[in-house]
Design a protein around this motif. Structure first.
Motif, mmCIF file in Angstrom:
data_model
loop_
_atom_site.group_PDB
_atom_site.id
_atom_site.type_symbol
_atom_site.label_atom_id
_atom_site.label_comp_id
_atom_site.label_asym_id
_atom_site.label_seq_id
_atom_site.Cartn_x
_atom_site.Cartn_y
_atom_site.Cartn_z
ATOM 1 N N ALA A 16 44.100 30.466 26.725
ATOM 2 C CA ALA A 16 44.036 31.917 26.513
ATOM 3 C C ALA A 16 43.871 32.241 25.033
ATOM 4 C CB ALA A 16 45.299 32.580 27.079
ATOM 5 N N ALA A 17 44.579 31.483 24.171
ATOM 6 C CA ALA A 17 44.453 31.701 22.734
ATOM 7 C C ALA A 17 43.051 31.355 22.239
ATOM 8 C CB ALA A 17 45.492 30.860 21.987
ATOM 9 N N GLU A 18 42.410 30.401 22.896
ATOM 10 C CA GLU A 18 41.054 30.003 22.503
ATOM 11 C C GLU A 18 39.984 30.910 23.084
ATOM 12 O OE1 GLU A 18 40.803 25.973 23.784
ATOM 13 O OE2 GLU A 18 42.122 25.208 22.194
ATOM 14 N N GLY A 19 40.394 31.844 23.976
ATOM 15 C CA GLY A 19 39.432 32.795 24.517
ATOM 16 C C GLY A 19 38.802 32.387 25.827
ATOM 17 N N TYR A 20 39.276 31.300 26.433
ATOM 18 C CA TYR A 20 38.690 30.864 27.701
ATOM 19 C C TYR A 20 39.324 31.567 28.903
ATOM 20 C CZ TYR A 20 36.345 27.079 25.213
ATOM 21 O OH TYR A 20 35.534 26.365 24.358
ATOM 22 N N LEU A 21 40.625 31.880 28.812
ATOM 23 C CA LEU A 21 41.353 32.466 29.935
ATOM 24 C C LEU A 21 41.959 33.803 29.540
ATOM 25 C CD1 LEU A 21 43.347 29.328 31.237
ATOM 26 C CD2 LEU A 21 41.088 30.145 31.981
ATOM 27 N N GLU A 22 42.247 34.621 30.550
ATOM 28 C CA GLU A 22 42.998 35.862 30.337
ATOM 29 C C GLU A 22 44.039 35.962 31.435
ATOM 30 O OE1 GLU A 22 40.412 39.193 30.581
ATOM 31 O OE2 GLU A 22 39.698 38.771 32.610
ATOM 32 N N SER A 23 45.193 36.446 31.063
ATOM 33 C CA SER A 23 46.267 36.594 32.052
ATOM 34 C C SER A 23 47.061 37.844 31.728
ATOM 35 C CB SER A 23 47.185 35.363 32.052
ATOM 36 O OG SER A 23 47.762 35.189 30.767
ATOM 37 N N ARG A 24 47.466 38.529 32.755
ATOM 38 C CA ARG A 24 48.302 39.719 32.628
ATOM 39 C C ARG A 24 49.538 39.538 33.481
ATOM 40 N NH1 ARG A 24 43.152 42.046 33.624
ATOM 41 N NH2 ARG A 24 42.205 42.956 31.735
ATOM 42 N N THR A 25 50.625 40.178 33.057
ATOM 43 C CA THR A 25 51.873 40.094 33.811
ATOM 44 C C THR A 25 51.657 40.647 35.214
ATOM 45 O OG1 THR A 25 53.122 40.409 31.764
ATOM 46 C CG2 THR A 25 54.299 40.771 33.855
ATOM 47 N N GLY A 26 52.055 39.877 36.201
ATOM 48 C CA GLY A 26 51.907 40.299 37.584
ATOM 49 C C GLY A 26 50.519 40.092 38.139
ATOM 50 N N SER A 27 49.634 39.448 37.361
ATOM 51 C CA SER A 27 48.264 39.233 37.828
ATOM 52 C C SER A 27 47.908 37.768 37.646
ATOM 53 C CB SER A 27 47.288 40.110 37.037
ATOM 54 O OG SER A 27 45.953 39.882 37.446
ATOM 55 N N ALA A 28 46.855 37.331 38.376
ATOM 56 C CA ALA A 28 46.435 35.935 38.305
ATOM 57 C C ALA A 28 45.782 35.622 36.967
ATOM 58 C CB ALA A 28 45.455 35.633 39.443
ATOM 59 N N THR A 29 45.799 34.349 36.607
ATOM 60 C CA THR A 29 45.085 33.883 35.420
ATOM 61 C C THR A 29 43.625 33.643 35.794
ATOM 62 O OG1 THR A 29 47.084 32.822 34.557
ATOM 63 C CG2 THR A 29 44.971 32.061 33.679
ATOM 64 N N ARG A 30 42.714 34.206 34.992
ATOM 65 C CA ARG A 30 41.281 34.123 35.305
ATOM 66 C C ARG A 30 40.500 33.597 34.101
ATOM 67 N NH1 ARG A 30 40.272 37.219 39.888
ATOM 68 N NH2 ARG A 30 41.974 38.658 40.451
ATOM 69 N N VAL A 31 39.290 33.132 34.399
ATOM 70 C CA VAL A 31 38.349 32.761 33.339
ATOM 71 C C VAL A 31 37.744 34.041 32.778
ATOM 72 C CG1 VAL A 31 36.222 31.525 32.777
ATOM 73 C CG2 VAL A 31 37.813 30.578 34.463
ATOM 74 N N ARG A 32 37.799 34.185 31.472
ATOM 75 C CA ARG A 32 37.273 35.397 30.842
ATOM 76 C C ARG A 32 35.766 35.532 31.103
ATOM 77 N NH1 ARG A 32 39.953 38.297 26.994
ATOM 78 N NH2 ARG A 32 41.958 37.469 26.263
ATOM 79 N N PRO A 33 35.298 36.762 31.346
ATOM 80 C CA PRO A 33 33.844 36.965 31.484
ATOM 81 C C PRO A 33 33.077 36.532 30.250
ATOM 82 C CG PRO A 33 35.054 38.883 32.278
ATOM 83 C CD PRO A 33 36.067 37.988 31.627
ATOM 84 N N SER A 34 33.633 36.802 29.059
ATOM 85 C CA SER A 34 32.943 36.415 27.829
ATOM 86 C C SER A 34 32.877 34.909 27.701
ATOM 87 C CB SER A 34 33.655 37.015 26.614
ATOM 88 O OG SER A 34 35.005 36.569 26.571
ATOM 89 N N ALA A 35 33.913 34.204 28.173
ATOM 90 C CA ALA A 35 33.894 32.746 28.125
ATOM 91 C C ALA A 35 32.809 32.203 29.030
ATOM 92 C CB ALA A 35 35.250 32.179 28.530
ATOM 93 N N GLY A 36 32.619 32.849 30.152
ATOM 94 C CA GLY A 36 31.561 32.426 31.055
ATOM 95 C C GLY A 36 30.199 32.559 30.422
ATOM 96 N N ARG A 37 29.980 33.655 29.686
ATOM 97 C CA ARG A 37 28.686 33.840 29.047
ATOM 98 C C ARG A 37 28.492 32.837 27.917
ATOM 99 N NH1 ARG A 37 30.044 39.365 29.561
ATOM 100 N NH2 ARG A 37 30.703 39.426 27.389
ATOM 101 N N ALA A 38 29.564 32.606 27.145
ATOM 102 C CA ALA A 38 29.457 31.697 26.007
ATOM 103 C C ALA A 38 29.305 30.259 26.460
ATOM 104 C CB ALA A 38 30.695 31.826 25.119
#
Length: 453
Positions: A53-75
């Motif tokens: 997440a710190a490297e920008g590959y993942l995003e996570s929110r409290t109470g929500s699943a951890t996902r691959v960032r859309p921007s990471a997918g493009r990059a």
């Protein structure tokens, strides 16, 4: 894969994202679930997720699943596969390279080793923009002694090669209001490009059997700078005649201009001593440029230039961010010069190239008796005139024979339909291969001639 478990997991997930196996927006398993599946502690998973997440590959929110960032997918789009480089030719008759087999590996590695041990601590700090003082000193002494130059260490700047030097001087010319620069025709395309990239207009001036035609230069009133190779012009192989040298310097005086003298292979003259640099005749009008590309190797990317005093400040101001080559390479060259190793290498190279040129010309005369050769007994190439046979066809057919050779037309800005000439280099041709290389070239010429007929 080695390393701590959380780091191995992080690298595995990141590789899956980069490869596209985990596309943008994908949901990752909860940390408890993945930890159970992997048989490890939950901390291993949460640590890996947090780092991604710190490297920008993942995003996570409290109470929500951890996902691959859309921007990471493009990059992380899979890059296009690299274009494979063509294999080197079996027989290299192209111009431009010295004998790479003769590079003084042992002496150069020893010079690098000594430089790394003996360099003063300040040498490992920020580089001097003009180059290390030791190299500028010993190089200036070498150019004065061997090339008849008139310069001092303070006049000398170390750069990445002749084209780099031309580029830096061209930038300064533009700041002083120069708009048009004369270049030799035919000539090296990289020189024209360097001039154009600096925002100046390259103007082609024809070369004849005596060198640059100064009368044509005089007819161009907008030109205040000219780039020439008086000791051995590329690709015609002509040497600027003494009268033309005097005319060219007189022209520079008349227009208050500057001459850029390229001096890369001037050390290689086989029928007499090398002609001295023109810069020594008129240091207030001539900038001297040279490099190791023809004497040692272009891979070293070490060159130099010395400009007239009145241009020095303008060149420095026009290139505030340019830096010289790595300091250890500079110190190695300084040691190589000081020890006499460079002079010994040049002497051995002259003997080798002279013998190879003689053998090449003898074989060309024997196997291609109707072809005419030209070019001074200097440098690392000669011209082979084919008459009515199409040079471009010969180049293509020779490539199928494993022979790389140059076409003079590739160094012209305009096509001359009456000209069909090959540029035949011998610098990087093995001595044992001369006979076979000429034989294969002769077959290519024979086939091209038959097709034309």
């Amino acid at each position: 894969m080695v390393g701590p478990l959380h780091d191995r997991l992080r690298r595995a997930v990141r590789a899956a994202i980069v490869s596209g196996r985990l596309p943008a927006g994908s949901t990752l398993p909860p940390s408890r679930t993945l930890a159970a599946d992997l048989g490890c502690s939950r901390w291993v998973v949460t640590e890996a997720y947090a780092q991604l997440a710190a490297e920008g590959y993942l995003e996570s929110r409290t109470g929500s699943a951890t996902r691959v960032r859309p921007s990471a997918g493009r990059a992380a789009t899979r890059p296009a596969p690299p274009v494979p480089l063509p294999p080197p030719p079996r027989f290299d008759l192209a111009p431009g390279l010295p004998d790479l087999r003769a590079f003084p590996r042992k002496h150069w590695s020893e010079a690098i080793h000594r430089a790394s041990l003996r360099a003063a601590y300040p040498d490992f700090g920020h580089l001097e923009p003009a180059g290390h003082r030791d190299l500028r000193r010993t190089l200036a002494e070498h150019l004065v002694r061997s090339r008849g130059a008139a310069l001092t260490p303070n006049d000398t700047t170390i750069c990445a090669g002749t084209t780099d030097g031309v580029t830096r001087i061209a930038r300064a010319l533009r700041t002083r209001g120069v708009t048009h620069v004369a270049v030799e025709e035919p000539g090296w395309p990289g020189t024209r490009k360097a001039i154009a990239d600096a925002g100046l207009m390259p103007v082609s001036i024809n070369v004849d059997g005596h060198g640059l035609q100064v009368d044509l230069l005089r007819a161009q009133s907008r030109i205040q700078a000219a780039i020439v190779a008086p000791a051995h012009q590329f690709p015609t192989g002509t040497v600027l005649a003494p009268a033309r040298r005097a005319e060219l310097i007189a022209w520079a005086d008349e227009v208050d201009g500057i001459i850029l003298e390229e001096d890369k292979d001037a050390d290689f003259r086989y029928d007499r001593r090398p002609v001295a640099a023109m810069q020594g005749m008129a240091p207030s009008r001539v900038a001297l440029l040279g490099s190791l590309s023809k004497t040692l190797s272009p891979a070293l990317r070490i060159g130099w230039f010395a400009v007239p005093h009145r241009w020095a400040a303008a060149v420095r101001a026009a290139n505030p961010m340019e830096l010289p080559p790595p300091v250890l390479d500079q110190l190695a060259l300084a040691a190589f010069l000081d020890s006499g190793g460079y002079d010994r290498h040049l002497r051995a190279s002259r003997r080798r190239y002279r013998a190879r040129r003689d053998t090449l010309m003898a074989q060309l005369s024997r196997q291609l008796p109707s072809a005419r050769m030209s070019g001074a007994a200097a440098g690392l190439h000669l011209l082979l005139h084919l008459g009515t046979t199409d040079a471009a066809s010969v180049v293509a057919l020779a490539a199928k024979e494993g022979v790389r050779v140059g076409n003079l037309a590739d160094y012209r800005t305009a096509t001359d339909p009456a000209e069909s000439t090959l540029v035949v280099g011998y610098g990087n041709l093995a001595d044992s291969s001369v006979n076979e290389a000429v034989g294969r070239l002769a077959r290519a010429i024979e086939r091209a001639t038959a097709v034309r007929a």
